[in-house]
Each structure stands twice: as C-alpha cells, then as structure tokens.
Design a protein around this motif. Sequence first.
Motif, PDB file in Angstrom:
ATOM      1  N   LEU A   1      19.077  49.203  -8.464  1.00 45.18           N
ATOM      2  CA  LEU A   1      18.655  49.639  -7.139  1.00 45.18           C
ATOM      3  C   LEU A   1      18.714  51.166  -7.027  1.00 45.18           C
ATOM      4  O   LEU A   1      17.810  51.793  -6.459  1.00 45.18           O
ATOM      5  CB  LEU A   1      19.542  48.998  -6.068  1.00 45.18           C
ATOM      6  CG  LEU A   1      19.221  49.318  -4.609  1.00 45.18           C
ATOM      7  CD1 LEU A   1      17.793  48.933  -4.257  1.00 45.18           C
ATOM      8  CD2 LEU A   1      20.204  48.593  -3.686  1.00 45.18           C
TER       9      LEU A   1
ATOM     10  N   SER B   1      15.310  50.361   2.246  1.00 45.25           N
ATOM     11  CA  SER B   1      15.223  51.789   1.929  1.00 45.25           C
ATOM     12  C   SER B   1      13.845  52.356   2.275  1.00 45.25           C
ATOM     13  O   SER B   1      13.737  53.512   2.699  1.00 45.25           O
ATOM     14  CB  SER B   1      15.541  52.026   0.448  1.00 45.25           C
ATOM     15  OG  SER B   1      14.474  51.619  -0.398  1.00 45.25           O
TER      16      SER B   1
ATOM     17  N   ALA C   1      16.907  45.031  -0.315  1.00 48.65           N
ATOM     18  CA  ALA C   1      17.502  46.359  -0.184  1.00 48.65           C
ATOM     19  C   ALA C   1      16.453  47.445  -0.386  1.00 48.65           C
ATOM     20  O   ALA C   1      16.487  48.501   0.276  1.00 48.65           O
ATOM     21  CB  ALA C   1      18.634  46.532  -1.190  1.00 48.65           C
TER      22      ALA C   1
ATOM     23  N   GLY D   1      23.353  39.806  -1.238  1.00 50.55           N
ATOM     24  CA  GLY D   1      24.358  40.660  -1.857  1.00 50.55           C
ATOM     25  C   GLY D   1      25.663  39.907  -2.053  1.00 50.55           C
ATOM     26  O   GLY D   1      26.313  40.032  -3.100  1.00 50.55           O
TER      27      GLY D   1
ATOM     28  N   CYS E   1      24.496  53.830  -3.021  1.00 50.18           N
ATOM     29  CA  CYS E   1      24.494  52.719  -3.983  1.00 50.18           C
ATOM     30  C   CYS E   1      25.436  52.980  -5.151  1.00 50.18           C
ATOM     31  O   CYS E   1      26.049  52.059  -5.684  1.00 50.18           O
ATOM     32  CB  CYS E   1      23.085  52.491  -4.537  1.00 50.18           C
ATOM     33  SG  CYS E   1      21.936  51.723  -3.388  1.00 50.18           S
TER      34      CYS E   1
ATOM     35  N   MET F   1      19.467  40.924   2.884  1.00 49.82           N
ATOM     36  CA  MET F   1      20.156  41.794   1.932  1.00 49.82           C
ATOM     37  C   MET F   1      21.656  41.478   1.892  1.00 49.82           C
ATOM     38  O   MET F   1      22.252  41.410   0.812  1.00 49.82           O
ATOM     39  CB  MET F   1      19.939  43.259   2.318  1.00 49.82           C
ATOM     40  CG  MET F   1      20.534  44.248   1.325  1.00 49.82           C
ATOM     41  SD  MET F   1      20.382  45.982   1.862  1.00 49.82           S
ATOM     42  CE  MET F   1      21.713  46.050   3.080  1.00 49.82           C
TER      43      MET F   1
END
Length: 266
Positions: free
Chosen positions: A166, A53, A49, A27, A143, A23
């Motif tokens: 996201l 979660s 991501a 990112g 986010c 991630m």
Amino acid sequence: MATPIRRSDRRVSPVFLGILAVMAVTGWAVWDGYGASAGFAVFLFVTSAWVVSLCLHEYAHARTALHGGDISVGAKGYLTLNPLKYTHALLSIVLPVVFVIMGGIGLPGGAVFIERNRIRGRWKHSLISAAGPLANALFAVVCTAPFWLHALDGVPLVFRYALGFLALLQITAAILNFLPVPGLDGYGVIEPWLSYGVKRQIEPYAPYGLFAVFVVLWIPEVNDVFFGAVHHLMQALGVSELESYCGRELYQFWRSPDEYVCGPVG
C-alpha cells in the motif's frame, strides 16, 4: 456569485464512510489471518485503502482551493469525500484501481474542477496543485509508521506485507503526480510561473501527458530508474523491497504466490 458553504456541503459522505468500513473490516481480517483466504483479504484491504487515499487526494485539492478563494467546491460536493462527485470518476477512481489490479502501480488521479479565476496569487495556485500528491505522501508516511518507528513486534507478517505494498502505491502516485508534465499536478505547480505564451504552446498537449508518461515508463532503462527511486524512498521509510514485493504477490491472489521468496503465508 457562488452560494456560501453549507454544513451539508462539508458532511462526510456515507459512500466514503462505507469504503472506510470495508477498509477497517478487511484490515482486521488481514491482521487476524484467514489461512488460504489471506490473499483475498489483502486484495480487499489494499483496494479499499487505495480508494480512500484517492478520495483524500481529491479532497486535499478541493480543501486547499476553498481556502484559496474558490467556495464553489462546496456546492460541487468535493468536500464530502464522495468519489461519485468527481467530474471524472473514471480517471480518478476506476482507472487507478484497474492499474493497481493489473500491474501494482499507483496511477495519478485528479478530477476536481477548480474555478481558478476565483483564486488570486501564484503561490495559492501552486499549493492547490501540490496538495493532492502531498496527501499521497502523507498517507505513505502513515502506512509505514510501524516500520520507521521500529514498532513491528506483534504485527502479523501478512499485514506487514499489505502495508508495504500500500505504501508503494502511495509513493508511486506521489512521484508520478509531481512530474512537471502537462495534465499532472506537477505541471500545475509550475504553470502559474510560466509566461502566457509558453502556457498557450503547452496547453494542447495536456490531455496526452499521463499517457505519454506511461509510454515512457515502458522503456526498461526509465522503468529501472523510476522504481529504483521508489524503492530508495521506501527503504528510507523502513520498508524493504522484499516486503512490498510480497505484498503485491498476496494482493494478486489469482496468481500463484512466490512462496520461495515470501514463504508460506496461509
């Protein structure tokens, strides 16, 4: 009698740390920009991501259960954030990822086995069920922090789109999970307050609850109301429908992007 929680039972799994690393790297790739590869970078970033979660969702259930009295969650590996320790990895990880890839909707997970007989008090049972979707809601708030803090100066457009999509996944997962439907966390919140007879009548339908929800969502009028509520919440967090839409367009990089709406992002 369950064995006491050991330090190793709480140690974060290398599997989860590996997903976190993916991630972080992807990112950075989205932020830095990779021209024609922007869509693929967004795909890897959002997928990793999303899995993070899902792990946090299950961890929230387990951690709350631990404080509620079920110390068996430690021996089961639920406190290590390792997705391979879930009782139904297919339901908690694989299917949610497949649904995101196919349609861009956050499918609820939920596959940690809590020994409810160890927990006393209806409020504790309700909180254990609520903890998972609350984790998704918190993830959405994090986010969207650059949006509702009005701190978007210097944030690349592609990264903004990725965060918007996201966040949409987190909001849809939280809303779906909170529905008071058997088999979902929302029903787990209200179940402790129902009579024994009502619970016995509802119990046979629990395995079909999630399937029924998605069948109902195929009804255009219901779908419009559902996503209308999602986008209303997104706007409250500062994310426009355009930003989440363009994030989904980038995520599904194998399709032709709608450059007329989103503009060139390469």
